[in-house]
Design a protein around this motif. Structure first.
Motif, PDB file in Angstrom:
ATOM      1  N   TYR A 182     -60.080  -6.903   9.533  1.00 20.40           N
ATOM      2  CA  TYR A 182     -60.613  -5.625   9.066  1.00 20.40           C
ATOM      3  C   TYR A 182     -61.725  -5.909   8.074  1.00 20.40           C
ATOM      4  N   ARG A 183     -62.919  -5.420   8.360  1.00 26.40           N
ATOM      5  CA  ARG A 183     -64.079  -5.610   7.479  1.00 26.40           C
ATOM      6  C   ARG A 183     -64.227  -4.381   6.588  1.00 26.40           C
ATOM      7  N   ASP A 184     -63.847  -4.528   5.346  1.00 24.87           N
ATOM      8  CA  ASP A 184     -63.997  -3.445   4.373  1.00 24.87           C
ATOM      9  C   ASP A 184     -65.483  -3.293   4.048  1.00 24.87           C
ATOM     10  N   PRO A 185     -66.065  -2.106   4.226  1.00 25.45           N
ATOM     11  CA  PRO A 185     -67.503  -1.944   3.949  1.00 25.45           C
ATOM     12  C   PRO A 185     -67.865  -2.108   2.481  1.00 25.45           C
ATOM     13  N   ASP A 186     -66.886  -2.016   1.581  1.00 26.90           N
ATOM     14  CA  ASP A 186     -67.178  -2.070   0.157  1.00 26.90           C
ATOM     15  C   ASP A 186     -66.416  -3.166  -0.577  1.00 26.90           C
ATOM     16  N   GLY A 187     -65.890  -4.120   0.145  1.00 28.46           N
ATOM     17  CA  GLY A 187     -65.121  -5.177  -0.503  1.00 28.46           C
ATOM     18  C   GLY A 187     -64.891  -6.327   0.448  1.00 28.46           C
ATOM     19  N   PRO A 188     -64.006  -7.243   0.073  1.00 28.48           N
ATOM     20  CA  PRO A 188     -63.754  -8.396   0.933  1.00 28.48           C
ATOM     21  C   PRO A 188     -63.085  -7.989   2.242  1.00 28.48           C
ATOM     22  N   ALA A 189     -63.292  -8.807   3.258  1.00 30.21           N
ATOM     23  CA  ALA A 189     -62.622  -8.600   4.534  1.00 30.21           C
ATOM     24  C   ALA A 189     -61.137  -8.939   4.392  1.00 30.21           C
ATOM     25  N   HIS A 190     -60.335  -8.374   5.290  1.00 33.15           N
ATOM     26  CA  HIS A 190     -58.896  -8.631   5.311  1.00 33.15           C
ATOM     27  C   HIS A 190     -58.528  -9.195   6.674  1.00 33.15           C
ATOM     28  N   LEU A 191     -57.841 -10.337   6.663  1.00 34.50           N
ATOM     29  CA  LEU A 191     -57.507 -11.047   7.885  1.00 34.50           C
ATOM     30  C   LEU A 191     -55.993 -11.204   7.991  1.00 34.50           C
ATOM     31  N   PHE A 192     -55.424 -10.661   9.054  1.00 33.92           N
ATOM     32  CA  PHE A 192     -53.978 -10.714   9.292  1.00 33.92           C
ATOM     33  C   PHE A 192     -53.730 -11.830  10.299  1.00 33.92           C
ATOM     34  N   THR A 193     -53.154 -12.934   9.817  1.00 35.21           N
ATOM     35  CA  THR A 193     -53.187 -14.181  10.576  1.00 35.21           C
ATOM     36  C   THR A 193     -51.892 -14.523  11.296  1.00 35.21           C
ATOM     37  N   LEU A 235     -66.249 -16.524   8.398  1.00 41.17           N
ATOM     38  CA  LEU A 235     -65.978 -15.540   7.357  1.00 41.17           C
ATOM     39  C   LEU A 235     -66.199 -16.129   5.971  1.00 41.17           C
ATOM     40  N   PRO A 236     -66.542 -15.289   4.997  1.00 42.77           N
ATOM     41  CA  PRO A 236     -66.814 -15.780   3.645  1.00 42.77           C
ATOM     42  C   PRO A 236     -65.547 -16.093   2.871  1.00 42.77           C
ATOM     43  N   ASP A 237     -65.739 -16.784   1.746  1.00 41.27           N
ATOM     44  CA  ASP A 237     -64.611 -17.264   0.956  1.00 41.27           C
ATOM     45  C   ASP A 237     -63.775 -16.152   0.337  1.00 41.27           C
ATOM     46  N   ASP A 238     -64.343 -14.966   0.129  1.00 38.62           N
ATOM     47  CA  ASP A 238     -63.554 -13.908  -0.493  1.00 38.62           C
ATOM     48  C   ASP A 238     -62.655 -13.172   0.494  1.00 38.62           C
ATOM     49  N   THR A 239     -62.679 -13.575   1.760  1.00 39.49           N
ATOM     50  CA  THR A 239     -61.805 -12.963   2.755  1.00 39.49           C
ATOM     51  C   THR A 239     -60.344 -13.128   2.347  1.00 39.49           C
ATOM     52  N   VAL A 240     -59.612 -12.022   2.348  1.00 40.25           N
ATOM     53  CA  VAL A 240     -58.194 -12.035   1.974  1.00 40.25           C
ATOM     54  C   VAL A 240     -57.353 -12.322   3.213  1.00 40.25           C
ATOM     55  N   VAL A 241     -56.472 -13.300   3.107  1.00 39.10           N
ATOM     56  CA  VAL A 241     -55.601 -13.694   4.213  1.00 39.10           C
ATOM     57  C   VAL A 241     -54.219 -13.091   4.000  1.00 39.10           C
ATOM     58  N   HIS A 242     -53.745 -12.358   5.008  1.00 37.66           N
ATOM     59  CA  HIS A 242     -52.412 -11.757   4.995  1.00 37.66           C
ATOM     60  C   HIS A 242     -51.586 -12.455   6.071  1.00 37.66           C
ATOM     61  N   PRO A 243     -50.731 -13.414   5.710  1.00 37.26           N
ATOM     62  CA  PRO A 243     -49.997 -14.179   6.715  1.00 37.26           C
ATOM     63  C   PRO A 243     -48.727 -13.486   7.190  1.00 37.26           C
ATOM     64  N   GLY A 244     -48.103 -14.090   8.198  1.00 38.17           N
ATOM     65  CA  GLY A 244     -46.900 -13.522   8.774  1.00 38.17           C
ATOM     66  C   GLY A 244     -45.647 -13.697   7.932  1.00 38.17           C
ATOM     67  N   LEU A 275     -59.721 -17.328   1.820  1.00 38.11           N
ATOM     68  CA  LEU A 275     -60.318 -18.482   2.491  1.00 38.11           C
ATOM     69  C   LEU A 275     -60.909 -19.450   1.475  1.00 38.11           C
ATOM     70  N   GLY A 276     -61.420 -18.935   0.383  1.00 35.11           N
ATOM     71  CA  GLY A 276     -61.978 -19.807  -0.646  1.00 35.11           C
ATOM     72  C   GLY A 276     -60.943 -20.722  -1.262  1.00 35.11           C
ATOM     73  N   ALA A 277     -59.724 -20.223  -1.430  1.00 34.49           N
ATOM     74  CA  ALA A 277     -58.661 -21.049  -2.003  1.00 34.49           C
ATOM     75  C   ALA A 277     -58.223 -22.144  -1.043  1.00 34.49           C
ATOM     76  N   GLU A 278     -58.317 -21.896   0.248  1.00 35.96           N
ATOM     77  CA  GLU A 278     -57.835 -22.851   1.244  1.00 35.96           C
ATOM     78  C   GLU A 278     -58.920 -23.796   1.756  1.00 35.96           C
ATOM     79  N   ARG A 279     -60.173 -23.400   1.692  1.00 36.09           N
ATOM     80  CA  ARG A 279     -61.258 -24.188   2.293  1.00 36.09           C
ATOM     81  C   ARG A 279     -61.309 -25.640   1.800  1.00 36.09           C
ATOM     82  N   PRO A 280     -61.088 -25.932   0.502  1.00 30.56           N
ATOM     83  CA  PRO A 280     -61.178 -27.327   0.051  1.00 30.56           C
ATOM     84  C   PRO A 280     -60.133 -28.251   0.684  1.00 30.56           C
TER      85      PRO A 280
END
Length: 215
Positions: free
Chosen positions: A139-150, A184-193, A200-205
């Motif tokens: 879900y791409r929030d038009p005014d904030g970070p994207a949300h990814l349900f993984t 996707l950019p680093d501010d994308t919020v990941v919502h896991p199962g 993504l920024g916290a996990e990328r390194p």
């Protein structure tokens, strides 16, 4: 609850394996979508009622447009039949996982599909490896970070379980790297199962570490 301009996102941990159920509610229409009707139908119905309380004049169940299953493992579908019976909503899942889901699937999903829910869209990202048809929903929030349900494909600290199968791990790592981290950019919020969320920024390194260890 996460309250965005166009959508509210509610979640609950349910069942013996602490599965996360997500309910997205469109603010302009009251349309609702369930991601992973994993267990505890009364708790799912409570999320629907919370989402509909200020936005929709009729029964909460009537506003449910679709129930999306991220993958076919049994702990993610324990309440699926009950949720379908209660709401009459259409069901969707990755095409390759449909034969293993014990409830008929109305909409087979493929990578790149975009689902329109009268107030928000969800983009389908196929992540092959945990199961052949695992999908994430964006879900791409038009005014904030994207949300990814993984689902169970990406968690804080690593990828989903591939049972120590090198081919399955390589497939999942490649899809997560190319279709998520390169997309996707680093501010994308990941919502896991299961468990807590991350970005993504916290996990990328840690990508190189995950690839080296093979899980």
């Amino acid at each position: 609850m996460l309250d965005n301009k166009n959508v509210s996102i509610r979640s609950a941990s349910v069942g013996a394996m602490d599965n996360n159920v997500y309910v997205l509610t469109a603010k302009n229409s009251g349309v609702q979508v369930i991601i992973d009707a994993a267990d505890d139908l009364p708790r799912i119905q409570a999320l629907l009622e919370e989402g509909a309380a200020d936005l929709y004049g009729g029964p909460a169940e009537a506003a449910v447009r679709m129930i999306i299953t991220t993958h076919s493992h049994p702990d993610h579908v324990q309440a699926l039949a009950g949720a379908v019976a209660a709401t009459g909503a259409r069901t969707a899942a990755g095409a390759e996982d449909i034969p293993a889901i014990p409830v008929p699937t109305d909409v087979p999903l493929a990578h790149g599909d975009v689902l329109d829910f009268d107030g928000f869209d969800l983009e389908v990202i196929s992540l092959r490896g945990h199961t052949p048809g695992s999908v994430a929903l964006l879900y791409r929030d038009p005014d904030g970070p994207a949300h990814l349900f993984t689902g169970d494909s990406l968690f804080p600290g690593g990828l989903g379980n591939t049972q120590k199968d090198p081919q399955r791990f390589d497939s999942l790592f490649a899809d997560v790297f190319e279709r998520i981290f390169e997309y996707l950019p680093d501010d994308t919020v990941v919502h896991p199962g299961h468990g807590s969320g991350t970005t993504l920024g916290a996990e990328r390194p840690h990508l190189a570490e995950w690839k080296e260890r093979g899980w």
